[in-house]
Design a protein around this motif. Structure first.
Motif, PDB file in Angstrom:
ATOM      1  N   LEU A  91      -5.383  -0.710 -10.674  1.00  0.00           N
ATOM      2  CA  LEU A  91      -5.941  -2.001 -10.268  1.00  0.00           C
ATOM      3  C   LEU A  91      -5.526  -2.203  -8.820  1.00  0.00           C
ATOM      4  CD1 LEU A  91      -5.193  -4.407 -13.262  1.00  0.00           C
ATOM      5  CD2 LEU A  91      -7.383  -3.464 -12.549  1.00  0.00           C
ATOM      6  N   LEU A  92      -6.505  -2.248  -7.922  1.00  0.00           N
ATOM      7  CA  LEU A  92      -6.178  -2.188  -6.499  1.00  0.00           C
ATOM      8  C   LEU A  92      -6.690  -3.410  -5.751  1.00  0.00           C
ATOM      9  CD1 LEU A  92      -5.090  -0.365  -4.174  1.00  0.00           C
ATOM     10  CD2 LEU A  92      -7.385   0.591  -4.009  1.00  0.00           C
ATOM     11  N   ASP A  93      -5.763  -4.112  -5.105  1.00  0.00           N
ATOM     12  CA  ASP A  93      -6.139  -5.201  -4.204  1.00  0.00           C
ATOM     13  C   ASP A  93      -6.456  -4.567  -2.852  1.00  0.00           C
ATOM     14  OD1 ASP A  93      -6.485  -7.668  -3.037  1.00  0.00           O
ATOM     15  OD2 ASP A  93      -4.351  -7.939  -2.607  1.00  0.00           O
ATOM     16  N   LEU A  94      -7.420  -5.151  -2.114  1.00  0.00           N
ATOM     17  CA  LEU A  94      -7.784  -4.516  -0.838  1.00  0.00           C
ATOM     18  C   LEU A  94      -6.909  -4.990   0.328  1.00  0.00           C
ATOM     19  CD1 LEU A  94     -11.656  -4.118  -0.784  1.00  0.00           C
ATOM     20  CD2 LEU A  94      -9.884  -2.444  -1.290  1.00  0.00           C
TER      21      LEU A  94
ATOM     22  N   GLY B  49       0.797  -1.217   0.000  1.00  0.00           N
ATOM     23  CA  GLY B  49       0.000   0.000   0.000  1.00  0.00           C
ATOM     24  C   GLY B  49       0.831   1.269   0.000  1.00  0.00           C
ATOM     25  N   THR B  50       1.924   1.240   0.753  1.00  0.00           N
ATOM     26  CA  THR B  50       2.737   2.448   0.858  1.00  0.00           C
ATOM     27  C   THR B  50       3.350   2.809  -0.495  1.00  0.00           C
ATOM     28  OG1 THR B  50       3.278   1.531   3.006  1.00  0.00           O
ATOM     29  CG2 THR B  50       4.373   3.569   2.402  1.00  0.00           C
ATOM     30  N   SER B  51       3.916   1.813  -1.187  1.00  0.00           N
ATOM     31  CA  SER B  51       4.492   2.076  -2.507  1.00  0.00           C
ATOM     32  C   SER B  51       3.407   2.593  -3.451  1.00  0.00           C
ATOM     33  CB  SER B  51       5.089   0.821  -3.116  1.00  0.00           C
ATOM     34  OG  SER B  51       5.715   0.042  -2.152  1.00  0.00           O
ATOM     35  N   ALA B  52       2.207   2.018  -3.329  1.00  0.00           N
ATOM     36  CA  ALA B  52       1.113   2.463  -4.189  1.00  0.00           C
ATOM     37  C   ALA B  52       0.817   3.930  -3.933  1.00  0.00           C
ATOM     38  CB  ALA B  52      -0.129   1.617  -3.919  1.00  0.00           C
ATOM     39  N   ASP B  53       0.788   4.292  -2.654  1.00  0.00           N
ATOM     40  CA  ASP B  53       0.490   5.666  -2.283  1.00  0.00           C
ATOM     41  C   ASP B  53       1.554   6.610  -2.844  1.00  0.00           C
ATOM     42  OD1 ASP B  53      -1.347   7.323  -0.902  1.00  0.00           O
ATOM     43  OD2 ASP B  53       0.214   7.705   0.614  1.00  0.00           O
TER      44      ASP B  53
END
Lengths: 453, 224
Positions: free
Chosen positions: B49-52, B33-37
């Protein structure tokens, strides 16, 4: 955290002792009043007797117009050990003409009907005074005899103490008896608490009921009832997990073998074939897992309450059926729908009814031959009914109950069916107070599953 | 088209990347999540495309932060949880679509195409269906070079069926979309309309199927 629990013992003690204390203090108050009255009455009578006796011991010296007490009378006055006695004689004008000069004056209004007594003071002492009229030489005089209150106080104190001591003893004894009595009566609760807190979380056997009072028995019954239900649920859960693990193991074994085979093959066509069957196995597993989840969702003790709302069964069923049409067409199956024009209102959880009908149609499509015919119909004859009819192979009468059991598949293990579809259907029907019933389709051909609400 | 793929399962992430790259997308895979942010603060994407269930920052939290920054990139959630609450939770927090694992690859690709199309504000004006091309702007059905001779109502009927090709269109749906308020519509009128259109489409191999008790379905051109 619950609020601080109140102690039953303390509550009982308070409710028993507090009223007892109030009753006893009322009684002590009455005793105090009664003892004063009693001692006054007793000593008033004695004082009056003394006054009359004195009146006969008074001599009148008519020459000097003087009044005198005989020696015997003086002896009489000095004979009291506890109290000081005084006397005086007043003339008609109220002047003291003999005896104690400081004798308090008569009350201005003497009530003739009352007893001839009144209260007063001499010096520092409270006194009780009795009076008696005398006549000498045709003149009226009044004899007053007074005494201090020591005897009276002594008597009333004795009466008061004599009754207070047993009362105090009663309170102390009552407290002790009640304290132990409560402890004794509550001991079954303590034992119950001990029995329950000491048992393992896996021990769901009933709690023993010996030596249990009638008040505690319902509690024990409820606990045992809960234990029984928990034990049932746990058993179902355990069996389910074992079954599910077994069911997952089989397709996993298939997958593994297929992958190993694919890795070994050099021929591109054959590899592609194997990969296609890999996909088919994966799809089967996906469906199995989804159905396991659906079953868990619809367990009797599943989380999330039934969300019943008024809805039109015909409309809901037709929209669900519509979604299945493309899939049915792929298999060359004619999927149709029949319903009367009017609404068919029921109280139901739409998401769960969708789970139910999805499973029924899925089964019908799965087991119907090519060019089969499936009809979903909704009728409202005495009860709303949801019916799925196919012209597939049908289910033999002796198996029509068994197919509702979990993991029972007509095709056996490894086949397409997970054996869960009808179990889900039955659970959902049961949640809605409906029943699920299987017989044959039109003309004794195929299967007809009917859900009656 | 650049896609940020947020998925912590390495196998799924790698496979999806490969598949999407084959379809011509540029894919940036991240595993938490952090890298995504971080990626979403610094780079511009056409789709996420987001996994929860993510390590570090939860997927929903990534989504919330993204929307708090007023960044309106389309987000497609992929998750193994399928309860209604999770679904509604995801959509409420600004997701545009939702797929439950495991999903079919073609399904995922179709959803991605739809979301990107929606983002760019152009729904195709031209629908191609077998030999038929239908121009939604000009309301014309063309076969080869020839414009099909259809009445206005037949054209509308065809458009509705084309937009839902392969799915059942109920008679009620047709009635409400073909006729205005106050117009008397019998089942008959629709049946007659469908019958006429069917006759005109038959020669080019397009079949309108009647689905018993439900409505009509435009068969996939290759299926018939």
């Amino acid at each position: 955290m619950p609020a601080k629990p109140y102690s039953l013992r303390r509550k009982l003690l308070t409710w028993l002792l507090l009223p007892l204390l109030i009753l006893l203090s009322l009684r002590a108050g009455y005793t105090y009043f009664y003892a004063n009255q009693l001692s006054n009455r007793v000593y008033d009578r004695m004082l009056f007797t003394l006054t009359i006796a004195l009146s006969q011991q008074i001599s009148y010296d008519s020459a000097n117009r003087r009044i005198q007490l005989t020696d015997a009378a003086v002896q009489l006055l000095l004979s009291d050990e506890l109290d000081s006695l005084y006397f005086s004689v007043r003339d008609a004008q109220g002047r003291v003409i003999a005896g104690e000069r400081t004798m308090p004056p008569l009350p201005t209004e003497l009530n003739r009907n009352e007893l001839p007594f009144f209260d007063g003071r001499i010096g520092m002492s409270d006194i009780r005074i009795a009076y008696f009229p005398l006549t000498f030489d045709h003149e009226a005089y009044l004899l007053e005899v007074a005494e201090t209150l020591n005897k009276r106080k002594l008597l009333s104190r004795e009466v008061q103490i004599g009754s207070l001591i047993p009362q105090a003893l009663i309170i102390i004894l009552a407290t002790i008896i009640i304290w132990f009595g409560i402890g004794k009566s509550l001991s079954p609760l303590e034992r119950l608490n001990k029995a329950i807190s000491e048992r393992s979380h896996l021990d769901l056997s009933p709690v023993h009921e010996d030596e249990i009072s009638a008040e505690v028995q319902p509690l024990i019954h409820s606990i045992n009832d809960l234990m029984a239900r928990l034990s049932d649920a746990l058993e179902v859960q355990n069996r389910f997990i074992a079954d599910a693990a077994h069911q997952l193991r089989t397709p996993l074994a298939g997958l593994k073998t297929q992958i190993e085979l694919a890795l070994r093959l050099n021929d591109a066509t054959k590899t592609s074939e194997t990969i296609h069957s890999l996909l088919a196995s994966t799809n089967r597993m996906t469906r199995l897992v989804n159905q396991l989840l659906a079953l868990a969702r619809n367990e009797p003790n599943a989380e999330g309450a039934l969300n019943k709302q008024p809805l039109d069964l015909a409309h809901l069923a037709s929209s669900i059926t519509m979604e299945w049409v493309p899939h049915a067409l792929e298999r060359n199956i004619d999927l149709g729908f029949e319903a009367p024009k009017q609404r068919i209102p029921i109280q139901a959880d739409a998401a769960r009814i969708k789970d139910l009908l999805d499973n029924l149609i899925d089964n019908a499509v799965r087991y119907s031959p090519q060019h089969g015919r499936i009809t979903v119909s909704v009728i409202d004859e005495t009860r709303p009914q949801l019916i799925v009819t196919d012209n597939g192979p049908g289910i033999p009468p002796e198996l029509r109950e068994r197919v509702f059991e979990r993991f029972y598949s007509l095709l056996g293990n490894g086949a397409d069916g997970s054996g869960l579809g009808l179990a889900i259907v039955r659970e959902i029907a049961r949640m809605h107070g409906a029943n699920a019933h299987i017989d044959t389709g039109h003309g004794g051909i195929g299967t007809r599953v009917c859900i009656s609400f | 088209m650049r896609i940020l793929l947020v998925e912590d399962d390495k196998v799924l992430s790698k496979t999806l990347s490969l598949a999407l790259q084959q379809s011509g997308y540029v894919v940036d895979p991240v595993n938490d999540g952090t890298s995504a942010d971080v990626a979403l603060t610094h780079d511009v994407y056409d789709l996420v495309l987001l996994d929860l269930g993510l390590p570090g920052l939860d997927g929903i939290e990534v989504l919330k932060r993204l929307r708090a920054r007023k960044y309106h990139v389309p987000v497609l959630i992929m998750t193994a949880r399928d309860s209604l609450d999770d679904r509604v939770g995801g959509l409420d927090n600004g997701a545009d679509d939702y797929l439950t694992k495991p999903f079919d690859l073609p399904e995922l690709e179709a959803r991605i195409r739809a979301l990107i199309r929606r983002k760019h504000g152009v729904s195709d004006t031209l629908i191609e269906f077998g030999p038929l091309r239908y121009d939604t702007a000009g309301k014309q059905a063309i076969v080869g070079e020839q414009v099909l001779d259809l009445s206005a109502r037949e054209t509308s009927l065809l458009e509705i069926l084309l937009l839902r090709a392969g799915r059942v269109v109920s008679k009620e749906h047709l009635a409400t979309h073909l006729y205005g308020w106050g117009e008397e519509v019998g089942d008959n009128a629709i049946e007659v309309g469908v019958h006429r259109l069917r006759k005109k489409l038959e020669p080019i191999g397009i079949n309108i199927r009647t689905i018993r008790g439900l409505g009509y379905l435009l068969d996939k051109p290759d299926a018939s």
